[in-house]
Design an enzyme around this catalytic site. Structure first.
Site, PDB file in Angstrom:
ATOM      1  N   LYS A  23     -25.643 -24.603  -4.259  1.00 39.66           N
ATOM      2  CA  LYS A  23     -25.990 -25.963  -4.679  1.00 39.66           C
ATOM      3  C   LYS A  23     -27.504 -26.133  -4.776  1.00 39.66           C
ATOM      4  CE  LYS A  23     -23.334 -29.122  -3.087  1.00 39.66           C
ATOM      5  NZ  LYS A  23     -22.636 -30.025  -2.143  1.00 39.66           N
ATOM      6  N   ARG A  93     -26.066 -32.925   2.214  1.00 46.45           N
ATOM      7  CA  ARG A  93     -24.898 -32.151   1.786  1.00 46.45           C
ATOM      8  C   ARG A  93     -25.072 -30.681   2.145  1.00 46.45           C
ATOM      9  NH1 ARG A  93     -22.116 -34.611  -2.918  1.00 46.45           N
ATOM     10  NH2 ARG A  93     -23.119 -36.583  -3.447  1.00 46.45           N
ATOM     11  N   GLY A 102     -15.415 -28.852  -0.416  1.00 44.33           N
ATOM     12  CA  GLY A 102     -14.755 -29.692   0.575  1.00 44.33           C
ATOM     13  C   GLY A 102     -14.640 -29.104   1.961  1.00 44.33           C
ATOM     14  N   MET A 104     -17.099 -28.061   4.080  1.00 39.44           N
ATOM     15  CA  MET A 104     -18.130 -28.443   5.048  1.00 39.44           C
ATOM     16  C   MET A 104     -18.501 -29.906   4.842  1.00 39.44           C
ATOM     17  SD  MET A 104     -20.351 -24.963   5.169  1.00 39.44           S
ATOM     18  CE  MET A 104     -20.399 -24.860   3.396  1.00 39.44           C
ATOM     19  N   ARG A 337     -22.038 -26.370 -10.388  1.00 37.94           N
ATOM     20  CA  ARG A 337     -21.631 -25.086  -9.806  1.00 37.94           C
ATOM     21  C   ARG A 337     -20.602 -24.467 -10.732  1.00 37.94           C
ATOM     22  NH1 ARG A 337     -18.678 -27.956  -4.688  1.00 37.94           N
ATOM     23  NH2 ARG A 337     -16.971 -28.949  -5.804  1.00 37.94           N
ATOM     24  N   HIS A 453      -9.508 -32.906  -3.801  1.00 40.03           N
ATOM     25  CA  HIS A 453      -9.535 -31.715  -2.936  1.00 40.03           C
ATOM     26  C   HIS A 453      -8.325 -30.824  -3.167  1.00 40.03           C
ATOM     27  CE1 HIS A 453      -8.306 -29.693   0.840  1.00 40.03           C
ATOM     28  NE2 HIS A 453      -9.557 -29.290   0.804  1.00 40.03           N
ATOM     29  N   ARG A 559       7.519   8.254  -5.564  1.00 40.13           N
ATOM     30  CA  ARG A 559       7.977   8.621  -4.219  1.00 40.13           C
ATOM     31  C   ARG A 559       9.444   9.027  -4.273  1.00 40.13           C
ATOM     32  NH1 ARG A 559       4.734   3.257  -2.764  1.00 40.13           N
ATOM     33  NH2 ARG A 559       5.856   2.763  -4.662  1.00 40.13           N
ATOM     34  N   ARG A 615       5.631  12.946  -5.809  1.00 34.44           N
ATOM     35  CA  ARG A 615       5.424  13.351  -4.418  1.00 34.44           C
ATOM     36  C   ARG A 615       6.747  13.847  -3.828  1.00 34.44           C
ATOM     37  NH1 ARG A 615       3.531   8.949  -0.112  1.00 34.44           N
ATOM     38  NH2 ARG A 615       5.733   8.400  -0.137  1.00 34.44           N
ATOM     39  N   SER A 769      -4.979  13.414  -4.391  1.00 32.62           N
ATOM     40  CA  SER A 769      -4.654  11.990  -4.434  1.00 32.62           C
ATOM     41  C   SER A 769      -4.816  11.463  -3.018  1.00 32.62           C
ATOM     42  CB  SER A 769      -3.221  11.775  -4.923  1.00 32.62           C
ATOM     43  OG  SER A 769      -2.925  10.401  -4.950  1.00 32.62           O
ATOM     44  N   GLY A 771      -4.149   9.226  -0.097  1.00 38.27           N
ATOM     45  CA  GLY A 771      -3.158   8.280   0.417  1.00 38.27           C
ATOM     46  C   GLY A 771      -3.808   7.432   1.493  1.00 38.27           C
ATOM     47  N   ASN A 773      -3.261   4.509   2.736  1.00 38.21           N
ATOM     48  CA  ASN A 773      -2.488   3.793   3.758  1.00 38.21           C
ATOM     49  C   ASN A 773      -2.414   4.644   5.026  1.00 38.21           C
ATOM     50  OD1 ASN A 773      -2.045   1.872   1.821  1.00 38.21           O
ATOM     51  ND2 ASN A 773       0.046   2.494   1.374  1.00 38.21           N
ATOM     52  N   ASP A 774      -1.937   5.892   4.879  1.00 34.82           N
ATOM     53  CA  ASP A 774      -1.827   6.779   6.041  1.00 34.82           C
ATOM     54  C   ASP A 774      -3.203   7.204   6.548  1.00 34.82           C
ATOM     55  OD1 ASP A 774       0.844   6.683   6.397  1.00 34.82           O
ATOM     56  OD2 ASP A 774       1.295   8.704   5.723  1.00 34.82           O
ATOM     57  N   CYS A 837      -3.895   6.471  -4.344  1.00 35.27           N
ATOM     58  CA  CYS A 837      -2.567   5.916  -4.624  1.00 35.27           C
ATOM     59  C   CYS A 837      -2.052   5.028  -3.504  1.00 35.27           C
ATOM     60  CB  CYS A 837      -1.566   7.035  -4.911  1.00 35.27           C
ATOM     61  SG  CYS A 837      -1.355   8.173  -3.539  1.00 35.27           S
ATOM     62  N   TYR A 857      -9.059   8.160 -11.347  1.00 36.34           N
ATOM     63  CA  TYR A 857      -8.117   7.054 -11.541  1.00 36.34           C
ATOM     64  C   TYR A 857      -7.793   6.387 -10.210  1.00 36.34           C
ATOM     65  CZ  TYR A 857      -4.470  10.117  -9.657  1.00 36.34           C
ATOM     66  OH  TYR A 857      -3.735  10.937  -8.833  1.00 36.34           O
TER      67      TYR A 857
END
Length: 891
Positions: A23, A93, A102, A104, A337, A453, A559, A615, A769, A771, A773-774, A837, A857
């Site tokens: 702002k 403000r 909205g 703060m 804004r 709001h 998978r 896989r 690739s 992985g 997550n693991d 992946c 990729y």
């Protein structure tokens, strides 16, 4: 000045958003380009952080700079704070670096007291305006700064209106407001344990403290968490001379968007109220008029506003959200804004700004948030279905939703945690309701406009919202709303259409989305710009087809265990797992072979030559078996009722084998390539199925590119042995079929050891690739299910972790292992193909990280492919300077 914490709007510190807040930076910029901005100054985000470092105290140095800037403001306006004959009134403000509408606190009309109100009445010759402004200040200051609940003021005001027979605040006279002021001032000591302060400088510093404090209020913290805004940034505070929209019918206040935030149409959009202050519009206290009506009420002001909006739209090269006030026919711009907009609007705005030659395609791609695209890929109301319309309000945020009616934000959150779909219905929402809006499928309010709001927050989240639905009468005490002759109770199901503003009784079927021409055009620009491919995770032809529809360049993760989990195959899979000998296991695998081969043939045909990473079997074998606890119950029942049955013997045998296969920590146990090492016949069957499927599909004239992935390799010798298994089967099927196959053999890097010894593993791999997550689980030592259920959310909420590392890649820790894996692998094989992946493959910050590492990729779920394509393009554009403007290409 060293350590400058305060800047006047016309000081040359323009554009420093991180210091001045969004702002403040925009107020300085608008002042610089000559727009009618009420003069003022900005207390920086650095001052906010210094305030917290000092134990929530404003230092003498900062206080001195504020007072010095106040003197300049007084000199510039010819008014003085607290002067009873010519008082300066200011607004205070918040102004964070990233827009947090909205969340703060704000205080208007600061500087009013028992003396200055008389001066304002005399100067303006409008006592009603002066006393109305004073009561507003008492109420707002007491709520924001002294923490007195607004309810006490609103209730007393409502009682006075009823006593006098008034229907709205505009009917109250100056004498009425004097009465209200006395009663409001009496409320304060009852609830704040102190009198309302009369010293304007005390008012000012108490308010600055309160705005700084609001950076860490509950709703602001929740909003930052939702929008990934760092907590260390702090908020700036903007002190601005007041202009008044409540000085009679020649004055007013409003909010305008330079383009329609719901549709993206290039047309002035917004609302205003005659004889009102800004909070009346954004808080939804009064339902305002559409901005087009301003053309009739104040044609000169309307044209000036249109011209200003056009200027800001072109200057900032993005849709602007503008707050304005008209004081006695004079237009003032209070802030601008970047406007929150729906996904549909974001895309249309980006495309049309290229058509209008405001920007080129690469700049346009940066206007759209990849996360928003997910809004476009889900369902909408079936137009053919018969439905009973209950009511119609303002279509504040598009999309359709069905859920049970709730009237309380806390309850919405609780029910949502229990898996219930709810729709939050309120007279209006306040920033304190944000957690309920987040938890709900949609929000409905009976008051407020399309810039209130609820509307702004819902649009930013991509949630459906209807506002200003005044035909529904909400009774919070009895938890019901009434419209016409229909009563809708708490827990009843309704469906809403945020695109039309309609509310319907009951659940209505939804249909697939239709993607606009602008959507396809934008993504074609993205594909042209991107230097990193996007694939999809898909395990069946339906998902593969969806992946192609959404523009995936291949399958990055297929998978095979999901194929095993088909209900019709589970008995054969179980017999394979429970086999006592290799021969028994091979017999079961022989039955599974044609099933797997058919699966692969269907996916290969669907993908029509696009690369497919398959896989081999990964999860622990016990996942395919019955639950041990359920088996134990069944065995116990049979022991009590039928001890001699053959069923009991079978169940006991099965229970014994389940116990044998049971692991203390299955995620780190006998899974992935470890299965292939111990039971090579399982992987042999899968590889045969892959190669025979390739052969059959190739005979149909369809090209097949297969990438066979060995999962969970931690040591090069595992990959070496499994690679040889694949090569041997491949050579065998090639001899049998007389065909040559286009295939690669690689691995998923998902353990720290694999990442740290990637140079050795790369000797045996054609691709990596990651992985993630693991890899995240094994790096943190977290079990994902346990962590997310027990402590991970607390870690995020208490800022132990900035983000859930399973949602956004932990670049400082897990990311270093990924970086190491890519670097070491390519030292051995410079052309080594690398991709990701895990679920991070669809998350924009993780995609940027992958691009920076030079990956080929990313792969994600089909529905996240469009957003990943856009994020991949944005990563490329940010890494390369935008070329000089070229002629837009829209064909």
């Amino acid at each position: 000045m060293d350590n400058q914490f305060v800047f006047l709007f016309d000081q040359p510190e323009k554009g420093k958003k991180e210091l001045l807040g969004g702002k403040g930076a925009n107020l300085a910029e608008m002042t610089r380009i000559g727009l009618p901005v009420p003069y003022g100054f900005t207390i920086t985000t650095a001052a906010c952080n210094a305030y917290y470092d000092a134990g929530q105290v404003i230092s003498p140095e900062i206080e001195s700079q504020i007072l010095e800037s106040l003197q300049t403001l007084e000199a510039k306006t010819g008014k003085r704070l607290g002067d009873p004959t010519n008082p300066l009134l200011v607004s205070v403000r918040s102004g964070a670096v990233h827009s947090m509408p909205g969340m703060m606190d704000t205080v208007l009309n600061l500087g009013m007291n028992d003396d200055t109100v008389k001066g304002m009445a005399e100067i303006t010759n409008n006592p009603r305006f002066a006393y109305d402004s004073y009561r507003r200040f008492i109420q707002m200051f007491s709520n924001v700064v002294l923490d007195v609940n607004n309810y006490f003021f609103e209730q007393r005001l409502e009682d006075i209106r009823e006593e006098k027979g008034y229907h709205s605040d505009t009917e109250l006279t100056a004498e009425d407001w004097k009465q209200v002021i006395q009663e409001f001032k009496a409320i304060v000591p009852k609830h704040a344990k102190r009198n309302f302060p009369q010293d304007p400088k005390e008012q000012l510093f108490l308010t600055i403290n309160a705005v700084f404090d609001s950076w860490n209020n509950q709703r602001a913290i929740l909003y930052r968490r939702l929008h990934n805004i760092p907590g260390h940034l702090g908020t700036a505070v903007n002190i601005q001379s007041m202009v008044f929209g409540n000085m009679g019918d020649g004055s007013g206040t409003g909010v305008a968007f330079t383009r329609n935030p719901s549709t993206g149409e290039s047309k002035l959009y917004g609302e205003y109220l005659i004889n009102a202050q800004g909070e009346d519009v954004v808080a939804g206290i009064r339902t305002p008029q559409p901005i087009a009506s301003l053309k009739e009420d104040m044609p000169h002001v309307y044209q000036q506003l249109v011209d200003t909006c056009q200027l800001l739209d072109n200057h900032y090269k993005d849709m602007q959200d503008i707050e304005f006030t008209v004081e006695r026919g004079n237009l003032f711009i209070l802030q601008t804004r970047t406007g929150k907009r729906t996904a549909q609007a974001a895309i249309r705005i980006a495309v049309e700004m290229v058509k209008e030659k405001i920007m080129d395609e690469r700049e346009a791609l940066l206007l759209v948030d990849p996360d928003q695209l997910n809004q476009l890929l889900h369902h909408r109301i079936d137009p053919e279905h018969t439905r009973e319309q209950l009511a119609t309000g303002l279509p504040a945020s598009p999309g359709a939703a069905t859920g049970q009616v709730v009237f309380d934000a806390d309850e919405a959150e609780e029910l949502s945690k229990d898996g219930k779909k709810v729709i939050l219905v309120r007279p209006e929402t306040t920033p304190d309701d944000i957690h309920g809006i987040v938890a709900s499928q949609a929000t409905v309010t009976s008051r407020g406009g399309m810039t209130s709001h609820a509307a702004v927050v819902a649009r930013g989240m991509g949630k459906a919202c209807i506002c200003g639905c005044d035909s529904i009468k909400i009774h919070l005490d009895s938890k019901q709303f009434i419209t016409g002759s229909t009563t809708v109770n708490h827990g009843d199901t309704i469906t809403i259409d945020g695109s039309t503003g309609e509310i319907f009784l009951g659940e209505i079927p939804m249909i697939e989305p239709e993607l606009s021409d602008e959507f396809q055009l934008l993504l074609s620009w993205a594909d042209e710009a991107a230097k990193m491919g996007v694939r999809a995770n898909a395990d069946n032809p339906v998902d593969a087809e969806k992946a192609l529809e959404f523009g995936a360049g291949g399958i990055g993760l297929c998978r095979t265990e999901h194929m095993f989990m088909d209900a019709s195959r589970i008995p054969t899979v179980q017999s394979m797992i429970l086999s006592e000998t290799t021969e028994e296991r091979k017999s079961a695998l022989d039955q599974l072979l044609p099933m797997q081969q058919q699966d692969f043939e269907q996916i290969f045909e669907t993908m029509q030559g696009h690369p497919i990473t398959v896989r081999l079997l990964d999860p622990p074998l016990h996942e395919f078996l019955p639950d041990k606890e359920e088996l134990l119950v069944e065995v116990t029942k049979l022991q009590l009722t039928d001890q001699d049955s053959s069923e009991l013997h079978e169940k006991q045998n099965l229970l014994r084998k389940v116990r044998l296969l049971e692991e203390s920590n299955p995620m780190l146990g006998h899974r992935g390539c470890r299965l292939g090492m111990m039971y090579p016949e399982i992987y042999e069957m899968q590889v045969k199925a892959i190669f025979h499927a390739m052969s059959n599909v190739m005979k149909k004239g369809i090209n097949v590119k297969s990438e066979i992935m060995i999962p969970l390799v931690s040591h090069v010798n595992e990959l070496k042995k499994m690679r040889q298994l694949v090569v041997n089967i491949g050579e065998q099927v090639q001899r049998e079929s007389g065909q040559d196959f286009d295939y690669l053999i690689g691995t998923m890097i998902e353990t720290p050891r694999a990442a740290l010894t990637a140079d050795q593993i790369a000797e045996e791999a054609d691709f990596f690739s990651f992985g993630t997550n693991d890899l995240t689980q094994t790096t943190f030592g977290f079990s994902r299910d346990d962590a997310e259920g027990k402590f991970l959310q607390h870690y995020v909420e208490s800022d132990v972790l900035h983000r859930n590392p399973f949602v956004s890649l932990d670049q400082e820790g897990v990311g270093k292992l990924v970086e190491s894996g890519v670097k070491l692998g390519r030292e051995v094989k410079p052309a080594l193909k690398t991709g990701i992946c895990g679920e991070h493959g669809g998350e924009k910050e993780s995609i940027q990280f992958c691009f920076d590492l030079g990956m080929d990729y990313v792969s994600c779920s089909p529905f996240r492919v469009p957003s990943a394509r856009l994020a991949a393009a944005q990563a490329t554009i940010r890494n390369e300077p935008i070329s000089p403007k070229k002629e837009p290409q829209l064909s």
